[in-house]
Design an enzyme around this catalytic site. Structure first.
Site, PDB file in Angstrom:
ATOM      1  N   MET A   1      22.243 -29.274 -45.813  1.00 52.55           N
ATOM      2  CA  MET A   1      20.929 -29.347 -46.425  1.00 52.55           C
ATOM      3  C   MET A   1      21.050 -29.315 -47.940  1.00 52.55           C
ATOM      4  O   MET A   1      21.899 -28.621 -48.481  1.00 52.55           O
ATOM      5  CB  MET A   1      20.090 -28.161 -45.939  1.00 52.55           C
ATOM      6  CG  MET A   1      18.692 -28.071 -46.542  1.00 52.55           C
ATOM      7  SD  MET A   1      17.625 -29.421 -46.019  1.00 52.55           S
ATOM      8  CE  MET A   1      17.469 -29.059 -44.266  1.00 52.55           C
ATOM      9  N   SER A  11      27.796 -27.946 -45.523  1.00 48.85           N
ATOM     10  CA  SER A  11      26.906 -26.792 -45.409  1.00 48.85           C
ATOM     11  C   SER A  11      26.404 -26.681 -43.976  1.00 48.85           C
ATOM     12  O   SER A  11      27.202 -26.512 -43.063  1.00 48.85           O
ATOM     13  CB  SER A  11      25.750 -26.924 -46.408  1.00 48.85           C
ATOM     14  OG  SER A  11      24.953 -25.755 -46.419  1.00 48.85           O
ATOM     15  N   THR A  12      25.102 -26.815 -43.751  1.00 51.04           N
ATOM     16  CA  THR A  12      24.527 -26.638 -42.415  1.00 51.04           C
ATOM     17  C   THR A  12      25.173 -27.582 -41.407  1.00 51.04           C
ATOM     18  O   THR A  12      25.203 -28.790 -41.601  1.00 51.04           O
ATOM     19  CB  THR A  12      23.012 -26.896 -42.442  1.00 51.04           C
ATOM     20  OG1 THR A  12      22.429 -26.149 -43.496  1.00 51.04           O
ATOM     21  CG2 THR A  12      22.372 -26.499 -41.121  1.00 51.04           C
ATOM     22  N   HIS A  39      29.460 -23.752 -47.325  1.00 51.29           N
ATOM     23  CA  HIS A  39      28.487 -22.722 -47.690  1.00 51.29           C
ATOM     24  C   HIS A  39      28.463 -21.650 -46.600  1.00 51.29           C
ATOM     25  O   HIS A  39      28.063 -21.901 -45.469  1.00 51.29           O
ATOM     26  CB  HIS A  39      27.090 -23.327 -47.830  1.00 51.29           C
ATOM     27  CG  HIS A  39      26.958 -24.264 -48.986  1.00 51.29           C
ATOM     28  ND1 HIS A  39      25.981 -25.231 -49.053  1.00 51.29           N
ATOM     29  CD2 HIS A  39      27.688 -24.383 -50.140  1.00 51.29           C
ATOM     30  CE1 HIS A  39      26.100 -25.900 -50.188  1.00 51.29           C
ATOM     31  NE2 HIS A  39      27.131 -25.403 -50.863  1.00 51.29           N
ATOM     32  N   ASP A  57      23.823 -30.188 -53.047  1.00 52.80           N
ATOM     33  CA  ASP A  57      25.058 -29.677 -53.634  1.00 52.80           C
ATOM     34  C   ASP A  57      26.209 -30.619 -53.302  1.00 52.80           C
ATOM     35  O   ASP A  57      26.427 -30.970 -52.146  1.00 52.80           O
ATOM     36  CB  ASP A  57      25.367 -28.268 -53.107  1.00 52.80           C
ATOM     37  CG  ASP A  57      26.513 -27.608 -53.855  1.00 52.80           C
ATOM     38  OD1 ASP A  57      26.698 -27.927 -55.052  1.00 52.80           O
ATOM     39  OD2 ASP A  57      27.208 -26.762 -53.256  1.00 52.80           O
TER      40      ASP A  57
END
Length: 363
Positions: A302, A183-184, A209, A305
């Site tokens: 972050m 993600s991030t 993401h 997930d």
């Protein structure tokens, strides 16, 4: 916890007004300034530097990418891109993320005010997440992305690992699969990993993401940089050696098996862990359909997930790897996966390509 000081840079007066108001009303967030272009932002930043910048990419006088690169060279700062949801905007925004931006909030051309009000929680969460990134790692990633590896120095399969002999492969062995969730900070991290992989690699399935439309531009950019084939996944695409499939924004991606062959299903469905695509959805499908033939990798991001899904993969016999804290922009998803017992091995970002290639010789 100290207040998060935020600056909004957008040439739309509506965006500045609505986004500024929602940030100002959020507990623990302070709006420093909302300005119309990067040149005005630079003047304001001489007096007080923000903790997080919410930035448009298409603006007069100076575009967002030029401004972003200037920030990363002078004083690396977490940046949340607020970009129009168009194909052209997607390509520009992917370039911005390669330059160091940490996340993307999309905005439509029509119904802008209503959309922004409806997306308040998403934007505030993105700002809070950005405030927690490892700025040191962010700066390092931006520097790497500013000077991407040249094709001439990319490794080949023979330089890293000898091709496996067919005589050593058990008769019942099926194709290997590598599943990656991030993600991030993941756009830069994935670029660092995938660009050094040789053409002879196991098939790779990825959830990053990212909003709808942006994944296609992201895949196209990586495909130009990599020796392997990188594509936005389509329903029923085969998972093949030398190919990486990236889940499309706004859709879940699942691994399915037909005999000894693997393919992906791209489906609609509710948000899982507040995400679509969800890493947990992909990892669970890999656990059920590939088991010990798979490698699961959870990288910078972050939240949690993928943590539950990685544990399911490990219980199903898969090898599981997490990116280490030092090399993560945000050590959230890997940390949670380690906490739940889903991680067999923790490695630095620079070592993940070797873990992927090791799947070629797993018996």
């Amino acid at each position: 916890m100290n207040e998060i000081n935020v600056m909004v840079v957008d040439d739309s007066a509506v965006v500045r007004k609505v986004v500024g108001a929602m940030l100002q009303s959020a507990p623990g967030i302070r709006l420093l300034h909302a300005v119309a272009d990067p040149l005005l932002a630079i003047e304001r930043m001489k007096h007080q530097w923000p903790d997080v910048i919410v930035l448009d990419v298409e603006m007069p006088r100076m575009d967002g990418i030029t401004f972003l690169r200037k920030i990363m060279a002078e004083r690396p700062t977490p940046v949340v891109i607020c970009s129009t949801l168009t194909e052209r905007g997607a390509e520009t925004t992917v370039a911005a993320m390669a330059a160091g931006a940490v996340s993307v909030i999309t905005k439509p051309r029509l119904g802008l005010k209503e959309f922004l009000n409806d997306s308040a929680d998403e934007l505030i969460a993105a700002v809070r997440a950005a405030a927690q990134v490892n700025v040191k790692r962010l700066a390092a990633r931006a520097a790497v992305s500013a000077h991407p590896p040249q094709a001439a120095v990319k490794l080949t399969a023979d330089a890293i690992l000898a091709a496996p002999s067919e005589s050593r492969v058990p008769l019942q062995t099926t194709e290997r699969v590598v599943a990656i969730g991030t993600s991030t900070g993941g756009t830069q991290a994935l670029e660092e990993v995938l660009t050094v992989l040789p053409r002879v690699t196991p098939g790779i399935v990825i959830v990053q993401h990212m909003p709808e439309k942006f994944t296609a531009a992201f895949a196209e950019r990586l495909d130009k940089l990599c020796q392997i084939r990188v594509m936005e996944a389509r329903h029923n695409d085969r998972v093949l050696p030398g190919r990486a499939l990236i889940a499309p924004g706004g859709r879940h991606m699942l691994l399915r098996r037909d005999g000894a062959q693997y393919y992906v299903e791209v489906v609609n469905g509710p948000l899982v862990n507040r995400h679509r695509p969800s890493v947990d959805v992909l990892f669970r499908s890999v656990a059920r359909n590939a088991g010990a033939n798979a490698l699961g990798i959870i990288m910078t991001g972050m939240g949690d997930d993928g943590a539950a899904g990685l544990l399911e993969m490990r219980k199903a016999g898969a090898r599981t790897v997490a990116q280490d804290e030092e090399s993560c922009v945000v050590y959230g998803m890997p940390k949670e996966a380690v906490k739940r017992g889903g991680v067999e091995k923790t490695v630095a970002l620079k070592s993940i390509d070797r873990e992927i290639l090791a799947q070629l010789t797993v018996r």
